[in-house]
Design a protein around this motif. Structure first.
Motif, PDB file in Angstrom:
ATOM      1  N   GLU A   1       0.817  -1.196   0.000  1.00 54.75           N
ATOM      2  CA  GLU A   1       0.000   0.000   0.000  1.00 54.75           C
ATOM      3  C   GLU A   1       0.868   1.270   0.000  1.00 54.75           C
ATOM      4  OE1 GLU A   1      -2.671   2.008   3.419  1.00 54.75           O
ATOM      5  OE2 GLU A   1      -2.812  -0.187   3.235  1.00 54.75           O
ATOM      6  N   ARG A   2       1.956   1.236   0.783  1.00 51.55           N
ATOM      7  CA  ARG A   2       2.810   2.420   0.905  1.00 51.55           C
ATOM      8  C   ARG A   2       3.949   2.437  -0.109  1.00 51.55           C
ATOM      9  NH1 ARG A   2       2.173   5.004   6.071  1.00 51.55           N
ATOM     10  NH2 ARG A   2       4.084   6.099   5.627  1.00 51.55           N
ATOM     11  N   ASN A   3       3.974   1.418  -0.972  1.00 51.05           N
ATOM     12  CA  ASN A   3       5.038   1.338  -1.969  1.00 51.05           C
ATOM     13  C   ASN A   3       6.431   1.234  -1.356  1.00 51.05           C
ATOM     14  OD1 ASN A   3       4.300   1.007  -4.583  1.00 51.05           O
ATOM     15  ND2 ASN A   3       3.781   3.191  -4.860  1.00 51.05           N
ATOM     16  N   VAL A   4       6.512   0.458  -0.277  1.00 50.96           N
ATOM     17  CA  VAL A   4       7.801   0.255   0.377  1.00 50.96           C
ATOM     18  C   VAL A   4       8.372  -1.076  -0.074  1.00 50.96           C
ATOM     19  CG1 VAL A   4       8.974  -0.058   2.587  1.00 50.96           C
ATOM     20  CG2 VAL A   4       7.081   1.561   2.381  1.00 50.96           C
ATOM     21  N   GLU A   5       9.608  -1.081  -0.502  1.00 49.54           N
ATOM     22  CA  GLU A   5      10.184  -2.351  -0.921  1.00 49.54           C
ATOM     23  C   GLU A   5      10.780  -3.083   0.275  1.00 49.54           C
ATOM     24  OE1 GLU A   5      13.521  -4.173  -3.879  1.00 49.54           O
ATOM     25  OE2 GLU A   5      12.737  -2.170  -4.310  1.00 49.54           O
ATOM     26  N   ILE A   6      10.335  -4.315   0.467  1.00 46.01           N
ATOM     27  CA  ILE A   6      10.861  -5.110   1.571  1.00 46.01           C
ATOM     28  C   ILE A   6      12.115  -5.837   1.097  1.00 46.01           C
ATOM     29  CG2 ILE A   6      10.425  -7.086   3.071  1.00 46.01           C
ATOM     30  CD1 ILE A   6       7.524  -6.264   3.163  1.00 46.01           C
ATOM     31  N   GLU A   7      13.229  -5.566   1.735  1.00 43.12           N
ATOM     32  CA  GLU A   7      14.469  -6.220   1.317  1.00 43.12           C
ATOM     33  C   GLU A   7      14.578  -7.612   1.910  1.00 43.12           C
ATOM     34  OE1 GLU A   7      17.328  -3.390   2.595  1.00 43.12           O
ATOM     35  OE2 GLU A   7      17.347  -2.349   0.669  1.00 43.12           O
ATOM     36  N   GLN A   8      14.149  -7.724   3.141  1.00 43.64           N
ATOM     37  CA  GLN A   8      14.217  -9.033   3.782  1.00 43.64           C
ATOM     38  C   GLN A   8      13.220  -9.111   4.927  1.00 43.64           C
ATOM     39  OE1 GLN A   8      18.172 -10.163   4.822  1.00 43.64           O
ATOM     40  NE2 GLN A   8      17.568 -12.247   5.355  1.00 43.64           N
ATOM     41  N   LEU A   9      12.635 -10.279   5.105  1.00 44.47           N
ATOM     42  CA  LEU A   9      11.694 -10.454   6.196  1.00 44.47           C
ATOM     43  C   LEU A   9      11.924 -11.830   6.812  1.00 44.47           C
ATOM     44  CD1 LEU A   9       7.978  -9.383   6.058  1.00 44.47           C
ATOM     45  CD2 LEU A   9       8.686 -11.420   7.320  1.00 44.47           C
ATOM     46  N   ASP A  10      12.206 -11.857   8.101  1.00 46.43           N
ATOM     47  CA  ASP A  10      12.467 -13.126   8.790  1.00 46.43           C
ATOM     48  C   ASP A  10      11.630 -13.207  10.057  1.00 46.43           C
ATOM     49  OD1 ASP A  10      14.478 -14.556   7.376  1.00 46.43           O
ATOM     50  OD2 ASP A  10      15.872 -12.937   7.894  1.00 46.43           O
ATOM     51  N   VAL A  11      11.268 -14.426  10.401  1.00 41.79           N
ATOM     52  CA  VAL A  11      10.637 -14.606  11.706  1.00 41.79           C
ATOM     53  C   VAL A  11      11.602 -15.414  12.568  1.00 41.79           C
ATOM     54  CG1 VAL A  11       8.707 -15.581  12.976  1.00 41.79           C
ATOM     55  CG2 VAL A  11       8.338 -14.546  10.726  1.00 41.79           C
TER      56      VAL A  11
ATOM     57  N   ALA B   1       7.282 -24.776  35.796  1.00 42.05           N
ATOM     58  CA  ALA B   1       8.112 -24.358  36.922  1.00 42.05           C
ATOM     59  C   ALA B   1       7.787 -22.941  37.369  1.00 42.05           C
ATOM     60  CB  ALA B   1       9.592 -24.459  36.553  1.00 42.05           C
ATOM     61  N   TYR B   2       7.572 -22.053  36.430  1.00 41.97           N
ATOM     62  CA  TYR B   2       7.388 -20.654  36.792  1.00 41.97           C
ATOM     63  C   TYR B   2       5.933 -20.252  36.977  1.00 41.97           C
ATOM     64  CZ  TYR B   2      12.176 -18.976  36.495  1.00 41.97           C
ATOM     65  OH  TYR B   2      13.470 -18.731  36.747  1.00 41.97           O
ATOM     66  N   GLY B   3       5.034 -21.036  36.460  1.00 42.03           N
ATOM     67  CA  GLY B   3       3.620 -20.696  36.604  1.00 42.03           C
ATOM     68  C   GLY B   3       3.319 -19.374  35.932  1.00 42.03           C
ATOM     69  N   ASP B   4       2.675 -18.484  36.716  1.00 45.83           N
ATOM     70  CA  ASP B   4       2.268 -17.202  36.132  1.00 45.83           C
ATOM     71  C   ASP B   4       3.445 -16.308  35.757  1.00 45.83           C
ATOM     72  OD1 ASP B   4      -0.310 -17.857  36.246  1.00 45.83           O
ATOM     73  OD2 ASP B   4      -0.747 -16.794  38.133  1.00 45.83           O
ATOM     74  N   ASP B   5       4.622 -16.569  36.428  1.00 42.17           N
ATOM     75  CA  ASP B   5       5.786 -15.724  36.153  1.00 42.17           C
ATOM     76  C   ASP B   5       6.592 -16.196  34.947  1.00 42.17           C
ATOM     77  OD1 ASP B   5       5.239 -14.179  38.313  1.00 42.17           O
ATOM     78  OD2 ASP B   5       6.371 -15.456  39.692  1.00 42.17           O
ATOM     79  N   CYS B   6       6.022 -17.179  34.202  1.00 46.80           N
ATOM     80  CA  CYS B   6       6.849 -17.817  33.190  1.00 46.80           C
ATOM     81  C   CYS B   6       7.236 -16.867  32.067  1.00 46.80           C
ATOM     82  CB  CYS B   6       6.136 -19.024  32.597  1.00 46.80           C
ATOM     83  SG  CYS B   6       4.745 -18.548  31.569  1.00 46.80           S
ATOM     84  N   SER B   7       8.410 -17.169  31.468  1.00 42.85           N
ATOM     85  CA  SER B   7       8.823 -16.434  30.281  1.00 42.85           C
ATOM     86  C   SER B   7       8.154 -17.070  29.077  1.00 42.85           C
ATOM     87  CB  SER B   7      10.335 -16.513  30.093  1.00 42.85           C
ATOM     88  OG  SER B   7      10.980 -15.986  31.199  1.00 42.85           O
ATOM     89  N   ASN B   8       8.093 -16.342  27.998  1.00 42.13           N
ATOM     90  CA  ASN B   8       7.395 -16.842  26.830  1.00 42.13           C
ATOM     91  C   ASN B   8       8.320 -16.974  25.638  1.00 42.13           C
ATOM     92  OD1 ASN B   8       4.787 -16.818  28.078  1.00 42.13           O
ATOM     93  ND2 ASN B   8       4.968 -14.578  28.008  1.00 42.13           N
ATOM     94  N   ILE B   9       7.885 -17.808  24.747  1.00 42.92           N
ATOM     95  CA  ILE B   9       8.595 -17.880  23.478  1.00 42.92           C
ATOM     96  C   ILE B   9       8.412 -16.530  22.814  1.00 42.92           C
ATOM     97  CG2 ILE B   9       8.626 -18.958  21.198  1.00 42.92           C
ATOM     98  CD1 ILE B   9       7.386 -21.411  22.504  1.00 42.92           C
ATOM     99  N   LYS B  10       9.494 -16.019  22.306  1.00 40.22           N
ATOM    100  CA  LYS B  10       9.411 -14.716  21.671  1.00 40.22           C
ATOM    101  C   LYS B  10       9.532 -14.897  20.177  1.00 40.22           C
ATOM    102  CE  LYS B  10      11.378 -11.756  24.673  1.00 40.22           C
ATOM    103  NZ  LYS B  10      12.644 -11.272  25.150  1.00 40.22           N
ATOM    104  N   SER B  11       8.622 -14.300  19.447  1.00 40.18           N
ATOM    105  CA  SER B  11       8.748 -14.324  17.999  1.00 40.18           C
ATOM    106  C   SER B  11       9.037 -12.915  17.529  1.00 40.18           C
ATOM    107  CB  SER B  11       7.457 -14.824  17.356  1.00 40.18           C
ATOM    108  OG  SER B  11       7.311 -16.192  17.637  1.00 40.18           O
ATOM    109  N   ASN B  12      10.142 -12.790  16.839  1.00 44.34           N
ATOM    110  CA  ASN B  12      10.504 -11.481  16.335  1.00 44.34           C
ATOM    111  C   ASN B  12      10.355 -11.477  14.827  1.00 44.34           C
ATOM    112  OD1 ASN B  12      11.675 -10.500  18.928  1.00 44.34           O
ATOM    113  ND2 ASN B  12      13.065 -12.202  18.502  1.00 44.34           N
TER     114      ASN B  12
END
Lengths: 675, 255
Positions: free
Chosen positions: A349-359, A475-486
């Motif tokens: 829509e904005r006419n931006v060229e994506i050079e690279q996209l990774d997850v 182990a951590y219950g409510d305090d657990c860390s999460n998988i992060k997707s960037n």
């Protein structure tokens, strides 16, 4: 002669007659006043507030102001003490000639007034002159546009004048007390007091050696960057204590043991040097230790800050591996895919060229170590040696980052740790994991690169990765860390465009891929700020430039100050040495030593005396190297080669300056000796 | 053959721009035989110190020559002059000239160390000398820890340890109290009696009365000389005093 003008005239005459000592004293004054004015000027400049990250600047510059004020006091008092030592005889003579101490006080008042006014006025004049230049340099380092035109800060002017007026007043009072306490006969004879041969102090030598070795050991053995911060200061203090002790007592112990070795001592070359050195070290040890410490500070500061600035691109790329990063915490099914689609649509829509996209996906959480067992840590105790971060990635992710393919079965890992030692296996939340091998390094990216706890990077197969996720959640219950997707996104465009696109894209994504969703294990997750956020490299870079730039600026500034102090100490040392050696030089000639022989012997002694601090400083630097790389790693600079180059260059430049100063001051010395 | 021969010695000092010339020595002639103890007397400004500096090779004459063992001091190359001085001459100065960074022992050793002698040999040499001078017990003290008389004895030991051809002494009793001065002069006579040649410059009548021969220097020339002959110390003292009185009164030279 009019009595009123007698004292100023006498004061002026005194300064003129002792110009060899007074000129450097006034120069010191002028330079410290100038530096103080400039840094105050910069700290209070309106333009600075407008710079991105200007608050770092203000903080650093204010810190700099205080440091410079402190060092000004030290330097001026130090030079003043040299002057007073030289002039005691003269003052004694005045008293014998019938001047009362209050008359002397008046002479001293005019002297101080004259020197103080000259220094303050000259310093402020130079400060105003060079303030624009330093502004430009700072603009260059920090990458901001400097405003045109020339300005004078009235506030800085007043503060500078007031601060230095107080310093000179203190010096005047100090001198008054010193003269007031002394008896005329002591003043007259102060030049001819026989120097006692110093005693060997084994205990202090041993303590000094231990301190120095301890400091070195800490610097070499330190492992995690976090402990590096606290240990660095411990090491610095130990090394400083060690340096002072070894210069003062260690050198004498060494020389005296050389003296006791008759076959060594009674050789033409060693005979004069060793006994001469004992006295030289006795008189100069503290001054030399000062030079050494100052030199080390210059080297550490300059090499570190230069490396940071040269390596800025590296640092940015590491902290922000892509132009734009969108992060989802514990995303539900399809959330990331939906976001990726949304991003692509937005770009079209904005006419931006994506050079690279990774997850990119990883999981990191805090663990507590107990032998080979690692468990959850909820208390966040202060014992940093037990606490660390485990950063898990899958083999696929590892391959994406490094291009290296690792084969791993179930419950098998490859790892790299900054702080922990691992055996063949360990247990995590009760699950046993086998260490297949250790990795040379583990490429951390993004936020994790800014962690200050020690981090262990662990590569596992995708299956094991899922298993660890579940265990951690239990182990951590409510305090657990999460998988992060960037979502890493590189796009075309200038910094401004990137920043603009980021803002819009972020808004769009938060509106469209939001709300709540249900995770695999049936929990409902709200997309809040915590679960979704974005970062843009170009937007944050100016803040980093500003922060590291102010480091560099302050580093250079203090570097100049310390170099100047070093020069000053050397100059005065050469001068006093010269007057002390003159007589000895004459006696030796009468007893049968030829001029060239004397010159050679004295030359070698002076060479040792003046290059000892430089060599020691380089040695300190060499030992400090590892701990400094750790500290720089905290600031995201991991390019050790770059730091090596910066260090070597800094040392080379410093050594050249040092050599030049030595040559110039040595000439002054020979002039005195061969008069 | 004379040990030391001074022939037609001249020394002229000029001011910096050469406009004013001062004659320190106009024409000095004398010889010293081996084993002699000679005192050179004269008032301040008579050229004593200049003469001694030239004999010591610390200064160069403008004319004439000095021969030590028939060798002209002027022909010694600059590079060897320090070594020559060290090997052939011993010095005793008014202000001792001991190095305050050295113990007395090391001060005495200095010329030997410069000559590259071994520690064992140095120890052998220092032993008899210091015993004779009575400073064996204070050898490891530093100059600022001992009295003037002791310092001067250490300086004498330093002058003697190289077994020089001649000892040159410049006002050796000048900075000493009368007791120490007497003791030092006795030492001088004692070492002279063992065959050591001594040339001493002084304006102390008492010091000069110890010598075997006294030369009187005035206005840059040897004005007069006195041989001791069979005179006692006291008689010598009286004769020197008379001569000085005559010189001060402006009398012509006689012999």
């Amino acid at each position: 002669m009019n009595k009123g003008s007698l004292y100023p005239k006498l004061a002026f005459q005194n300064i003129k007659n002792n110009r060899k000592f007074y000129i450097p004293y006034m120069l010191t004054g002028i330079i410290v006043v100038m530096m103080f004015y400039i840094i105050l000027f910069l700290a209070n400049h309106e333009g600075m507030g407008k710079v991105y990250g200007g608050r770092y600047l203000n903080e650093f510059l204010s810190l700099g102001t205080i440091i410079i004020a402190m060092f000004s006091v030290i330097f001026l008092f130090y030079t003043n003490s040299f002057l007073m030592k030289r002039r005691k005889k003269e003052l004694g003579l005045y008293i014998v000639l019938g001047m009362e101490k209050r008359h002397l006080a008046r002479v001293q008042l005019f002297e101080t007034l004259f020197v103080g006014l000259m220094s303050i006025a000259g310093g402020i004049a130079c400060g105003i002159l060079f303030s624009k230049l330093s502004m430009l340099i700072m603009g260059k380092i920090l990458r901001f546009e400097t405003p045109l035109g020339f300005s004078v800060s009235v506030l800085a002017l007043y503060v500078t004048a007031a601060v230095f007026f107080c310093i000179y007043l203190l010096i005047f009072i100090h001198n008054l007390i010193a003269v007031g306490k002394a008896k005329p006969i002591e003043l007259l004879q102060s030049g001819n007091v026989g120097e006692k041969e110093p005693k060997t102090k084994w205990v202090l030598t041993v303590i000094g050696t231990l301190c120095l070795l301890g400091g070195y050991a800490i610097a070499i053995l330190v492992k995690s960057p976090l402990s590096a911060i606290t240990l660095f200061f411990v090491a610095v203090i130990l090394v400083i204590i060690g340096t002072y002790m070894l210069f003062t007592t260690g050198s004498i112990t060494l020389l005296k043991s050389l003296k006791n070795n008759k076959n060594y001592y009674y050789q033409t070359r060693h005979f004069i040097s060793v006994s001469g050195m004992i006295y030289r070290m006795k008189q100069n040890a503290v001054g030399l230790a000062n030079i050494c410490i100052l030199s080390t500070m210059v080297l550490v500061m300059l090499s570190g800050t230069v490396a940071l600035n040269v390596g800025m691109e590296d640092i940015l790329n590491k902290r922000y591996p892509a132009d734009i990063i969108m992060t989802y915490n514990d995303p539900g099914d399809g959330v990331v895919d939906a976001a990726v689609e949304e991003i692509k649509a937005f770009a079209d829509e904005r006419n931006v060229e994506i050079e690279q996209l990774d997850v990119v996906t990883d999981l990191s959480f805090v663990v507590s170590k107990n032998g080979d067992e690692y468990t959850g840590e909820k208390t966040y105790s202060a014992d940093t040696s037990r606490i660390g971060i485990f950063d898990f990635v899958t083999t696929d992710e590892y391959e994406r980052r490094t291009g290296e393919k690792l084969e791993l079965g179930e419950n098998e890992v490859y790892l790299h740790s900054d702080g922990f030692d691992f055996g063949d296996s360990f247990t995590l939340f009760g699950q046993e994991l086998h260490v297949n091998g250790k990795l040379e390094s583990f490429p951390r990216e993004g936020e994790n690169s800014a962690m200050i706890l020690n981090v262990t990077g662990i590569v596992v197969s995708p299956e094991t990765f899922d298993k660890i996720c579940d265990l951690q959640r239990e182990a951590y219950g409510d305090d657990c860390s999460n998988i992060k997707s960037n979502i890493y996104l590189d796009i075309e465009g200038t910094d401004e465009q990137e920043s603009e696109i980021f803002q819009d894209m972020y808004k769009e994504l938060s509106e469209k891929v939001s709300g709540s969703y249900v995770t695999e294990d049936g929990r409902t997750v709200e997309l809040t700020f915590y679960s979704f956020y974005g970062e843009c490299r170009s937007e944050n870079s100016s803040e980093i430039y500003s922060m590291y730039g102010s480091f560099l600026f302050l580093g250079i500034f203090l570097g100049i100050l310390f170099i100047m102090a070093t020069i000053l100490i050397m100059y005065y040392k050469q001068l006093t040495e010269g007057y002390n050696d003159k007589e000895r030089f004459e006696i030796m000639q009468k007893v049968g030593l030829s001029r060239p022989e004397i010159r050679k012997s004295i030359h070698s002694q002076i060479l040792v005396v003046f290059f000892l601090p430089l060599l020691t400083a380089v040695l300190h630097m060499a030992f400090a190297f590892k701990i400094i790389t750790k500290l720089l790693a905290l600031l995201n600079l991991t390019n050790v080669t770059l730091f090596v180059i910066c260090t070597v260059c800094t040392i080379a430049v410093f050594a050249v300056i040092y050599g030049i100063v030595y040559a110039l001051t040595a000439r002054e010395y020979y002039k005195i000796v061969s008069q | 053959m004379a040990l030391l021969a001074v022939k037609n010695l001249k020394k002229t000092y000029s001011t910096r721009f050469g406009s004013v010339k001062v004659n320190a020595l106009t024409n000095v002639n004398f010889t010293v035989e081996s084993g002699e103890f000679i005192a050179i007397m004269g008032e301040s400004g008579s050229g004593k110190t200049t003469l001694l500096n030239i004999l010591a090779t610390l200064d160069k004459p403008t004319g004439g020559e000095v021969l030590l063992d028939d060798r002209s001091l002027l022909t010694i190359p600059e590079k060897q002059i320090a070594a020559f001085r060290r090997d052939n001459m011993g010095f005793v100065f008014q202000d001792f000239n001991l190095l305050d960074t050295f113990s007395l022992r090391d001060n005495i050793y200095l010329p030997l160390v410069l000559a590259g002698k071994k520690p064992a040999e140095m120890e052998n040499r220092i032993q008899p000398i210091t015993e004779r001078l009575g400073i064996t017990k204070i050898l490891d003290k530093f100059p600022y820890e001992v009295s003037g008389g002791q310092k001067q004895r250490a300086a004498v030991a330093r002058a003697l340890i190289t077994e020089p051809r001649i000892v040159l002494a410049d006002e050796p009793t000048g900075a000493l109290d009368s007791h120490s001065a007497d003791a030092l002069l006795e030492i001088f006579r004692d070492i002279n009696s063992t065959g050591q040649t001594i040339l001493m410059v002084t304006h102390s009548v008492k010091a000069a009365s110890m010598a075997g021969r006294v030369l009187f220097l005035r206005d840059g020339e040897i004005f007069h000389q006195l041989y001791r002959g069979e005179r006692s110390k006291e008689e010598m003292f009286a004769v020197i005093s008379d001569t000085l009185t005559t010189m001060a009164a402006g009398g012509d030279r006689d012999e």
